[in-house]
Design an enzyme around this catalytic site. Structure first.
Site, mmCIF file in Angstrom:
data_model
loop_
_atom_site.group_PDB
_atom_site.id
_atom_site.type_symbol
_atom_site.label_atom_id
_atom_site.label_comp_id
_atom_site.label_asym_id
_atom_site.label_seq_id
_atom_site.Cartn_x
_atom_site.Cartn_y
_atom_site.Cartn_z
ATOM 1 N N SER A 23 10.918 -102.207 43.332
ATOM 2 C CA SER A 23 9.823 -101.727 44.184
ATOM 3 C C SER A 23 10.186 -100.446 44.920
ATOM 4 C CB SER A 23 9.510 -102.817 45.211
ATOM 5 O OG SER A 23 8.759 -102.279 46.274
ATOM 6 N N GLU A 75 9.543 -100.010 47.825
ATOM 7 C CA GLU A 75 9.972 -100.422 49.173
ATOM 8 C C GLU A 75 11.486 -100.253 49.326
ATOM 9 O OE1 GLU A 75 8.740 -101.983 52.249
ATOM 10 O OE2 GLU A 75 7.052 -100.801 51.545
ATOM 11 N N TYR A 86 12.097 -107.891 52.663
ATOM 12 C CA TYR A 86 11.598 -107.751 51.281
ATOM 13 C C TYR A 86 12.351 -106.625 50.567
ATOM 14 C CZ TYR A 86 8.467 -106.333 47.507
ATOM 15 O OH TYR A 86 7.957 -105.972 46.280
HETATM 16 O O1 G4F Z 1 -0.633 -103.059 51.490
HETATM 17 P P1 G4F Z 1 0.646 -103.265 52.181
HETATM 18 O O2 G4F Z 1 0.870 -104.593 52.801
HETATM 19 O O3 G4F Z 1 1.767 -102.886 51.120
HETATM 20 P P2 G4F Z 1 3.313 -102.456 51.244
HETATM 21 O O4 G4F Z 1 3.929 -102.978 52.479
HETATM 22 O O5 G4F Z 1 3.390 -100.979 51.031
HETATM 23 O O6 G4F Z 1 3.970 -103.227 50.015
HETATM 24 C C1 G4F Z 1 3.337 -103.302 48.750
HETATM 25 O O7 G4F Z 1 3.818 -102.276 47.906
HETATM 26 C C2 G4F Z 1 5.203 -102.372 47.553
HETATM 27 C C3 G4F Z 1 5.531 -101.187 46.653
HETATM 28 O O8 G4F Z 1 5.953 -100.126 47.447
HETATM 29 C C4 G4F Z 1 5.460 -103.693 46.881
HETATM 30 F F1 G4F Z 1 6.750 -103.769 46.533
HETATM 31 C C5 G4F Z 1 5.074 -104.818 47.811
HETATM 32 O O9 G4F Z 1 5.274 -106.074 47.178
HETATM 33 C C6 G4F Z 1 3.603 -104.667 48.152
HETATM 34 O O10 G4F Z 1 2.879 -104.832 46.969
HETATM 35 O O11 G4F Z 1 0.834 -102.171 53.346
HETATM 36 C C7 G4F Z 1 0.689 -100.790 53.087
HETATM 37 C C8 G4F Z 1 0.751 -100.025 54.376
HETATM 38 C C9 G4F Z 1 1.920 -100.370 55.297
HETATM 39 O O12 G4F Z 1 2.436 -99.181 55.814
HETATM 40 C C10 G4F Z 1 1.298 -101.184 56.434
HETATM 41 O O13 G4F Z 1 1.977 -101.085 57.668
HETATM 42 O O14 G4F Z 1 -0.429 -100.339 55.141
HETATM 43 C C11 G4F Z 1 -0.066 -100.517 56.507
HETATM 44 N N1 G4F Z 1 -1.059 -101.342 57.172
HETATM 45 C C12 G4F Z 1 -1.802 -100.963 58.265
HETATM 46 N N2 G4F Z 1 -2.583 -101.953 58.658
HETATM 47 C C13 G4F Z 1 -1.398 -102.599 56.861
HETATM 48 C C14 G4F Z 1 -2.365 -103.002 57.796
HETATM 49 N N3 G4F Z 1 -0.982 -103.412 55.859
HETATM 50 C C15 G4F Z 1 -1.534 -104.648 55.793
HETATM 51 N N4 G4F Z 1 -1.127 -105.458 54.788
HETATM 52 N N5 G4F Z 1 -2.471 -105.093 56.710
HETATM 53 C C16 G4F Z 1 -2.921 -104.310 57.730
HETATM 54 O O15 G4F Z 1 -3.752 -104.715 58.538
#
Ligand code: G4F
Length: 330
Positions: A127, A129, A151
């Protein structure tokens, strides 16, 4: 017919990959843990050809049993605790499944004799990440890792363990460093789907506002259907390797909001979105943007769905699903 075993079959990527491989003429086996997994019927409706087998990334003997039973030509290890926010709340479980689970699957392949003549090829879902607090921009296969979550650290362990089995036992083991990839099968906990679903509900008058965390983070978002094709191509190469899979474009959460509201025909959306520290993380990955030159040159892979198209596809899907659900309630 070639045989493929997929862990994480109930997740977004598992479902896309199963359909891709069935279409290519594979016998596909999807591993689930526990009895009566509620998602099995979705899988069976979607891909009736799929065979379900029982195994658990936390239990080596069960993995040996599955590899012996299936006798796969290819193993795709997609199983993980994949929600970064959850990994902060359950770090030990994440390390065990997302990290040590990779080691267990590789051991199962080795013990069953899959490393002899590369009888069983292996794909590890690494990933972006792992790049975390990025050391250079854009990120490629040589960029050093600096994970920012349990993670991320677990994925780094899985990545290097894959490399180690390649170098120690000659296993055909590849690692795909996939940047964020989304679509209508994405879980509602991830930000893209949380946004597209909420925008659809707001448009339909089913919800008033949307509450998020950090709006300034930037991600390289592609379409999951494209990314499973890259996984398969890695496994077909004569030599195993590590590949970044990304679009090479980055967008903030604000850009995502703009694209989603625009897709639903809502121009004035600022007052509809709130922020709450509940949704921020102890450490954030601020900026991801991938350089997928190697995947392009060696695998002949490139993304086919751009960012506005991806978000529109997800909003349209959610408008349809939410409208249907609302009709059923009436
Ligand atoms: O959609 P996210 O939860 O994805 P994240 O953390 O980037 O991870 C995903 O991508 C990775 C690949 O780089 C995978 F390995 C992993 O398994 C997963 O699929 O969050 C994306 C961004 C973050 O910066 C988070 O802080 O969105 C920001 N965010 C802001 N508000 C939020 C929110 N994320 C989530 N989930 N929920 C919110 O309310």
């Amino acid at each position: 017919m070639p045989r493929a075993l997929i862990t994480g079959i109930t997740g977004q990527d598992g479902r896309h990959l199963a359909q891709l491989l069935v279409g290519k003429g594979y016998d596909v086996y999807g591993m689930v843990r526990g009895q009566n997994n509620p998602k099995i019927h979705i899988l069976q409706d979607e891909t009736p050809e799929l065979e379900i087998v029982e195994g658990d990334l936390q239990d080596l003997s069960s993995l040996i049993g599955v590899v012996e039973q299936v006798q796969p030509d290819e193993v795709y290890n997609l199983g993980a605790i994949s929600f970064v926010a959850l990994s902060f709340r359950q770090p030990e479980l994440t390390a065990d499944i997302t990290g040590v689970g990779v080691l267990r699957m590789l051991e199962a392949i080795r013990v069953v004799g899959g490393t002899q003549d590369n009888r069983i090829r292996f794909y590890q879902a690494s990933s972006s990440e792992m790049f975390g607090k990025v050391r250079e921009t854009p990120q490629n296969e040589m960029t050093p890792f600096h994970p920012r979550s349990p993670y991320g650290t677990a994925k780094v362990f899985g990545h290097y363990t894959t490399l180690n089995y390649r170098e120690s036992y000659g296993l055909h083991a590849s690692s795909g460093i996939l940047f964020n990839h989304e679509g209508f099968r994405r879980g509602l906990e991830f930000v893209t789907r949380k946004v597209t679903n909420a925008v659809a509900r707001i448009k339909l008058g089913l919800q008033d506002t949307l509450t998020l965390g950090n709006l300034e983070a930037s991600r390289d978002w592609g379409y999951a259907g494209d990314y499973v094709e890259a996984m398969w191509r890695m496994v077909q190469q004569d030599e195993p390797g590590d590949y970044v899979v990304a679009t090479g474009e980055t967008h903030t959460i604000r850009d995502l909001l703009e694209a989603a509201f625009q897709a639903a025909g809502i121009d004035d959306w600022q007052a509809l979105v709130q922020t709450d520290p509940r949704f921020t993380r102890p450490a954030e990955v601020d900026l991801l943007i991938g350089d997928a030159s190697k995947a392009r040159e060696v695998l002949g892979w490139q993304p086919t769905v751009d960012f506005p198209t991806l978000i529109k596809m997800m909003v349209d899907h959610d408008l349809e699903v939410e409208a249907r659900k609302a009709r059923q309630v009436q």
